[in-house]
Write a protein that holds these residues in place. Structure first.
Motif, PDB file in Angstrom:
ATOM      1  N   GLY A  88       0.820  -1.207   0.000  1.00 58.85           N
ATOM      2  CA  GLY A  88       0.000   0.000   0.000  1.00 58.85           C
ATOM      3  C   GLY A  88       0.847   1.247   0.000  1.00 58.85           C
ATOM      4  O   GLY A  88       1.958   1.266  -0.522  1.00 58.85           O
ATOM      5  N   ALA A  89       0.310   2.306   0.605  1.00 56.69           N
ATOM      6  CA  ALA A  89       1.010   3.591   0.678  1.00 56.69           C
ATOM      7  C   ALA A  89       1.222   3.968   2.145  1.00 56.69           C
ATOM      8  O   ALA A  89       1.364   3.093   3.000  1.00 56.69           O
ATOM      9  CB  ALA A  89       0.237   4.659  -0.087  1.00 56.69           C
TER      10      ALA A  89
ATOM     11  N   VAL B 246       5.330   5.722   1.267  1.00 58.83           N
ATOM     12  CA  VAL B 246       4.605   6.981   1.168  1.00 58.83           C
ATOM     13  C   VAL B 246       4.441   7.367  -0.302  1.00 58.83           C
ATOM     14  O   VAL B 246       5.403   7.375  -1.073  1.00 58.83           O
ATOM     15  CB  VAL B 246       5.365   8.108   1.915  1.00 58.83           C
ATOM     16  N   LEU B 247       3.185   7.658  -0.703  1.00 56.44           N
ATOM     17  CA  LEU B 247       2.855   8.094  -2.063  1.00 56.44           C
ATOM     18  C   LEU B 247       3.258   7.080  -3.134  1.00 56.44           C
ATOM     19  O   LEU B 247       3.575   7.428  -4.265  1.00 56.44           O
ATOM     20  CB  LEU B 247       3.508   9.447  -2.367  1.00 56.44           C
ATOM     21  N   MET B 248       3.213   5.825  -2.808  1.00 56.77           N
ATOM     22  CA  MET B 248       3.636   4.780  -3.745  1.00 56.77           C
ATOM     23  C   MET B 248       2.664   4.690  -4.919  1.00 56.77           C
ATOM     24  O   MET B 248       1.471   4.434  -4.733  1.00 56.77           O
ATOM     25  CB  MET B 248       3.705   3.431  -3.032  1.00 56.77           C
ATOM     26  N   PRO B 249       3.152   4.901  -6.158  1.00 57.48           N
ATOM     27  CA  PRO B 249       2.249   4.835  -7.313  1.00 57.48           C
ATOM     28  C   PRO B 249       1.783   3.403  -7.575  1.00 57.48           C
ATOM     29  O   PRO B 249       2.453   2.435  -7.190  1.00 57.48           O
ATOM     30  CB  PRO B 249       3.109   5.364  -8.465  1.00 57.48           C
TER      31      PRO B 249
ATOM     32  N   VAL C  28      -1.642 -11.766   0.980  1.00 58.48           N
ATOM     33  CA  VAL C  28      -1.348 -10.399   0.562  1.00 58.48           C
ATOM     34  C   VAL C  28      -2.461  -9.488   1.079  1.00 58.48           C
ATOM     35  O   VAL C  28      -3.646  -9.766   0.889  1.00 58.48           O
ATOM     36  CB  VAL C  28      -1.246 -10.262  -0.968  1.00 58.48           C
ATOM     37  N   VAL C  29      -2.057  -8.415   1.738  1.00 58.12           N
ATOM     38  CA  VAL C  29      -2.988  -7.389   2.190  1.00 58.12           C
ATOM     39  C   VAL C  29      -2.793  -6.175   1.301  1.00 58.12           C
ATOM     40  O   VAL C  29      -1.714  -5.586   1.262  1.00 58.12           O
ATOM     41  CB  VAL C  29      -2.734  -6.999   3.665  1.00 58.12           C
ATOM     42  N   VAL C  30      -3.827  -5.802   0.557  1.00 59.39           N
ATOM     43  CA  VAL C  30      -3.783  -4.615  -0.295  1.00 59.39           C
ATOM     44  C   VAL C  30      -4.440  -3.474   0.473  1.00 59.39           C
ATOM     45  O   VAL C  30      -5.656  -3.483   0.695  1.00 59.39           O
ATOM     46  CB  VAL C  30      -4.497  -4.864  -1.641  1.00 59.39           C
TER      47      VAL C  30
END
Length: 297
Positions: free
Chosen positions: A11-12, A38-41, A61-63
């Protein structure tokens, strides 16, 4: 750690601050890593997922999702996340391909600047610690955040109440990549959870129409045959989390909040894995949840 990881958080910043891998490992008997940045595209999330699935026997996997994660266009952030992503690609050809394919030429100097600062910080860490932190002391991707009191006064709460409407104005590319991520997980036969990490009461109080977000998540989970868990709707949220100490700002958990959240996540997931129905642990709507908010008193 390649080859050891069987539990991934993807995630971000909200996921990075919220999930504590060491706690997951201790209480769920897994070996987890928090890949969130942080701010991961979205394209970086897909690339990292594929890389780790290829070199690890991943079981879960946790999205991590948030209210605005699909609204952010890639390249809007001066490559803040891309420098960190590049360090996780394990060969120079892959790094060059990512640099040329996903990072605007105007941002190449930003990547260099972020890399330079990170290098200085790491050299300082190595000097004072006489080496990098070993595996036992590694946070495994979790970002510790200090708590801040963000409690609003009654006047402040009244001024912002429902002033930010939630809208499904997704960038098409983001949404397509998200669906690719979920499909990849299903193709690999992993247990898949779509999770929304708690944000502050003040942040929720500012939004309107969040039940549309809930409906979107439920529909997506049904389409992809997985679980959607919005921990903002925990019935114990007003006991578990407070704006006084559970958050570092309106939409990120403090370490105090992350400790409680990770424990609640484990409790819910253990019940799911035992075949129990967990719907009774959550409010059925944001409307019902907000009615119990301390700002509604």
């Amino acid at each position: 750690l390649a080859g050891k990881i069987d539990y991934i958080i993807l995630g971000a910043s909200q996921g990075q601050a919220g999930f504590i891998p060491k706690t997951l490992d201790e209480e769920m008997g897994c070996y987890s890593y928090n890949l969130s940045i942080v701010l991961m595209p979205m394209h970086a999330r897909k690339m990292e997922l594929e890389q780790e699935l290829a070199r690890n026997d991943v079981k879960t996997v946790v999205v991590e999702v948030s209210y605005d994660f699909l609204q952010l266009e890639a390249g809007h952030d001066a490559a803040v996340a891309d420098e960190r992503v590049l360090t996780r690609i394990d060969n120079w050809s892959g790094r060059f391909e990512y640099l040329t394919k996903h990072i605007r030429f105007d941002d190449w100097l930003n990547v260099y600047a972020h890399s330079f600062v990170t290098g200085i910080i790491n050299m300082k860490t190595m000097y004072y610690n006489r080496g990098l932190n070993n595996e036992m002391n590694d946070s495994k991707g979790h970002l510790y955040r200090y708590k801040a009191d963000i409690t609003m006064t009654a006047e402040e709460a009244a001024a912002i109440h429902e002033t930010k409407p939630y809208e499904r104005n997704f960038y098409k590319d983001n949404y397509e990549v998200l669906k690719d991520i979920l499909d990849i997980c299903n193709e690999h036969g992993v247990q898949l959870y779509i999770v929304c990490v708690p944000v502050s009461d003040a942040y929720v109080w500012e939004y309107s129409n969040l039940d549309d977000f809930l409906q979107w998540g439920q529909e997506l989970a049904a389409e992809k045959n997985c679980f959607f868990l919005d921990f903002n709707l925990l019935k114990t949220r007003y006991e578990d989390f407070t704006d006084k100490e559970s958050f570092s700002d309106k939409d990120h958990m403090s370490e105090e909040g992350a400790i409680v959240f990770t424990q609640r996540y484990i409790e819910v997931v253990k019940k799911i894995e035992a075949g129990e129905d967990v719907s009774g642990m959550f409010y059925s709507s944001y409307k019902d949840m907000i009615a119990d908010s301390p700002y509604a008193k």
